[in-house]
Motif scaffolding. Structure first.
Motif, PDB file in Angstrom:
ATOM      1  N   UNK A 196     -37.249  -8.459  22.174  1.00 18.79           N
ATOM      2  CA  UNK A 196     -38.099  -7.516  21.169  1.00 18.79           C
ATOM      3  C   UNK A 196     -38.197  -8.108  19.790  1.00 18.79           C
ATOM      4  N   UNK A 197     -37.212  -8.757  19.204  1.00 21.08           N
ATOM      5  CA  UNK A 197     -37.217  -9.201  17.921  1.00 21.08           C
ATOM      6  C   UNK A 197     -38.253 -10.481  17.689  1.00 21.08           C
ATOM      7  N   UNK A 198     -38.274 -11.276  18.784  1.00 14.93           N
ATOM      8  CA  UNK A 198     -38.868 -12.632  18.914  1.00 14.93           C
ATOM      9  C   UNK A 198     -40.315 -12.457  19.277  1.00 14.93           C
ATOM     10  N   UNK A 199     -40.784 -11.319  19.657  1.00  9.02           N
ATOM     11  CA  UNK A 199     -41.897 -10.836  20.226  1.00  9.02           C
ATOM     12  C   UNK A 199     -43.035 -10.067  19.428  1.00  9.02           C
ATOM     13  N   UNK A 200     -42.573  -9.347  18.120  1.00 10.33           N
ATOM     14  CA  UNK A 200     -43.338  -8.930  17.520  1.00 10.33           C
ATOM     15  C   UNK A 200     -44.465  -9.477  16.959  1.00 10.33           C
ATOM     16  N   UNK A 201     -45.770  -9.012  16.963  1.00  9.69           N
ATOM     17  CA  UNK A 201     -46.881  -9.732  16.597  1.00  9.69           C
ATOM     18  C   UNK A 201     -46.851 -10.171  15.117  1.00  9.69           C
ATOM     19  N   UNK A 232     -33.348 -14.430  11.817  1.00  7.27           N
ATOM     20  CA  UNK A 232     -32.748 -13.892  10.533  1.00  7.27           C
ATOM     21  C   UNK A 232     -33.640 -13.246   9.743  1.00  7.27           C
ATOM     22  N   UNK A 233     -34.907 -13.811   9.391  1.00  6.50           N
ATOM     23  CA  UNK A 233     -36.119 -13.271   8.846  1.00  6.50           C
ATOM     24  C   UNK A 233     -36.765 -12.300   9.407  1.00  6.50           C
ATOM     25  N   UNK A 234     -36.808 -12.503  10.606  1.00  2.00           N
ATOM     26  CA  UNK A 234     -37.225 -11.100  11.413  1.00  2.00           C
ATOM     27  C   UNK A 234     -36.451  -9.886  11.326  1.00  2.00           C
ATOM     28  N   UNK A 235     -35.109  -9.898  11.141  1.00  2.00           N
ATOM     29  CA  UNK A 235     -34.255  -8.945  11.113  1.00  2.00           C
ATOM     30  C   UNK A 235     -34.332  -8.541   9.474  1.00  2.00           C
ATOM     31  N   UNK A 236     -34.488  -9.326   8.634  1.00  6.07           N
ATOM     32  CA  UNK A 236     -34.792  -8.807   7.296  1.00  6.07           C
ATOM     33  C   UNK A 236     -35.883  -7.983   6.882  1.00  6.07           C
ATOM     34  N   UNK A 237     -37.166  -8.393   7.767  1.00  6.88           N
ATOM     35  CA  UNK A 237     -38.284  -7.472   7.742  1.00  6.88           C
ATOM     36  C   UNK A 237     -38.317  -6.186   8.414  1.00  6.88           C
ATOM     37  N   UNK A 297     -38.165   3.486  12.176  1.00  7.10           N
ATOM     38  CA  UNK A 297     -39.669   3.379  12.643  1.00  7.10           C
ATOM     39  C   UNK A 297     -40.208   1.967  13.032  1.00  7.10           C
ATOM     40  N   UNK A 298     -39.601   1.136  12.403  1.00  5.86           N
ATOM     41  CA  UNK A 298     -39.985  -0.438  12.726  1.00  5.86           C
ATOM     42  C   UNK A 298     -39.893  -0.755  14.216  1.00  5.86           C
ATOM     43  N   UNK A 299     -38.817  -0.429  14.648  1.00  4.19           N
ATOM     44  CA  UNK A 299     -38.144  -0.580  16.129  1.00  4.19           C
ATOM     45  C   UNK A 299     -39.226   0.372  17.067  1.00  4.19           C
ATOM     46  N   UNK A 300     -39.239   1.554  16.669  1.00  5.77           N
ATOM     47  CA  UNK A 300     -40.292   2.285  17.547  1.00  5.77           C
ATOM     48  C   UNK A 300     -41.591   1.537  17.594  1.00  5.77           C
ATOM     49  N   UNK A 301     -42.425   1.430  16.547  1.00  2.00           N
ATOM     50  CA  UNK A 301     -43.627   0.871  16.326  1.00  2.00           C
ATOM     51  C   UNK A 301     -43.744  -0.467  16.999  1.00  2.00           C
ATOM     52  N   UNK A 302     -42.695  -1.292  16.668  1.00  2.00           N
ATOM     53  CA  UNK A 302     -42.677  -2.715  16.975  1.00  2.00           C
ATOM     54  C   UNK A 302     -42.250  -2.933  18.587  1.00  2.00           C
ATOM     55  N   UNK A 303     -41.662  -1.863  19.222  1.00  2.00           N
ATOM     56  CA  UNK A 303     -41.766  -2.004  20.642  1.00  2.00           C
ATOM     57  C   UNK A 303     -43.076  -1.654  21.348  1.00  2.00           C
TER      58      UNK A 303
END
Length: 343
Positions: free
Chosen positions: A16-21, A71-76, A81-87
């Motif tokens: 998930x965290x490596x695939x957010x647009x 690590x930078x993605x985790x900071x953003x 809500x970010x997890x839900x929308x990011x999925x």
């Protein structure tokens, strides 16, 4: 939406965290008042792209830059809500029709692991309910072998079983060079739990040329061999739909033979493997020393679509070209046979 005559592409290895647009990351960085982190992410990604093109490639430096990007993605990504929308974002922007997305639940935004899982499930459900997407997506809960134990695995498995089918299983991953908690008997218990509870289990394997990695690989294979002995009525492919191995780069010859004997499906992520110097251009892919045919259980994945700039349609075509095709079968037939490896 795909028509019935078009091939259906499946991404079986998607974090998930490596695939957010990038558009999503830029938007949440602004929303979470950290636009400078997105700028830094872009800079590190460019450094990584430059470093990954060097000959000879500095694999250790590339790995460090990959983990810096995470690590930078985790900071953003700061809020549920970010997890839900990011999925939803990952599913909507994938070139695949079928996805199994994995993520490591953690406390965030003053909320619990359960809250994180609920947000992930809501994102999966949002995508399922959007008929315009035409996608089928499920989740895997990732265990970080650096921090988690079999007790955590048991808890995640219970969440899978309570998910109404949105979660298909668990994943074992984490920094391959860091000290591990999920090893030895803890690893054995985790595998046995997944098999006993009939949930899918994806296992990162052979990611580092270390004694610890080789020992864990032997532990995994011995546990699966014992399971087969104790379940003699299984088919010739007892682990199809139950177990998949990720990467399988650094293995002994004996380990390769044991994997082949068990007919364990292997997830191959071509661009990831190339950029990490795991697969040198012009040479046979390492997995081809285990399985040499496209009719064998080889499974395409992106790993991290944004980190590696890979889409599943291109990755699937690359995997199809890595192996011999003696029957022969078409790309469409190759994609159709992937259905049997779904969790």
């Amino acid at each position: 939406m795909q028509t019935k005559t078009q091939p259906n592409f499946a991404d079986f290895h998607c974090h998930l965290n490596g695939s957010f647009s990038k558009g999503f990351l830029k938007g949440i960085a602004e929303r979470n008042k950290c636009p400078q982190v997105y700028q830094q992410f872009q800079e590190v990604q460019q450094q990584y792209e430059d470093k990954s093109r060097e000959v000879p490639r500095d694999t250790e430096a590339c790995l460090k830059l990959i983990w810096t990007q995470f690590a930078l993605v985790h900071k953003m990504v700061q809020k549920l809500k970010d997890i839900q929308e990011g999925t939803y974002d990952v599913i909507a922007n994938s070139a695949g029709n079928y996805l199994e997305i994995r993520t490591t639940p953690k406390p965030m935004d003053a909320c619990t692991v359960d809250d994180y899982i609920a947000a992930f499930l809501k994102g999966l459900l949002d995508a399922r309910e959007d008929s315009a997407l035409g996608k089928e997506a499920y989740g895997l809960l990732s265990l970080d072998r650096v921090h988690h134990t079999a007790k955590d695995a048991d808890y995640f498995i219970q969440k899978v079983l309570q998910s109404g089918g949105l979660l298909k299983g668990i994943d074992i991953s984490g920094q391959p060079l860091a000290p591990r908690q999920l090893t030895g008997q803890e690893l054995v218990k985790t595998i046995q739990l997944a098999l006993d509870k009939h949930v899918g289990l994806a296992i990162h394997m052979g990611e580092a040329d270390t004694l610890q990695e080789r020992q864990d690989t032997d532990t995994i294979l011995a546990t699966l061999e014992d399971w087969v002995k104790n379940h003699p009525d299984q088919s010739d492919h007892p682990f199809f739909g139950k177990i998949r191995l990720g990467h399988c780069i650094y293995l002994t010859e004996q380990q390769k033979q044991r994997i082949k004997a068990l007919q364990l499906p292997i997830e191959v992520c071509p661009t990831c493997h190339a950029k990490l110097n795991w697969h040198e251009q012009g040479k046979p892919h390492p997995v081809a020393s285990i399985y040499d045919s496209v009719s064998d259980p080889v499974v395409p994945g992106t790993d991290d679509e944004t980190i590696f700039n890979a889409d599943i349609q291109h990755e699937s075509q690359l995997v199809f070209g890595f192996f011999k095709n003696p029957k022969p079968i078409t790309l469409k037939e190759f994609l159709q046979q992937q259905n049997q490896y779904r969790f």
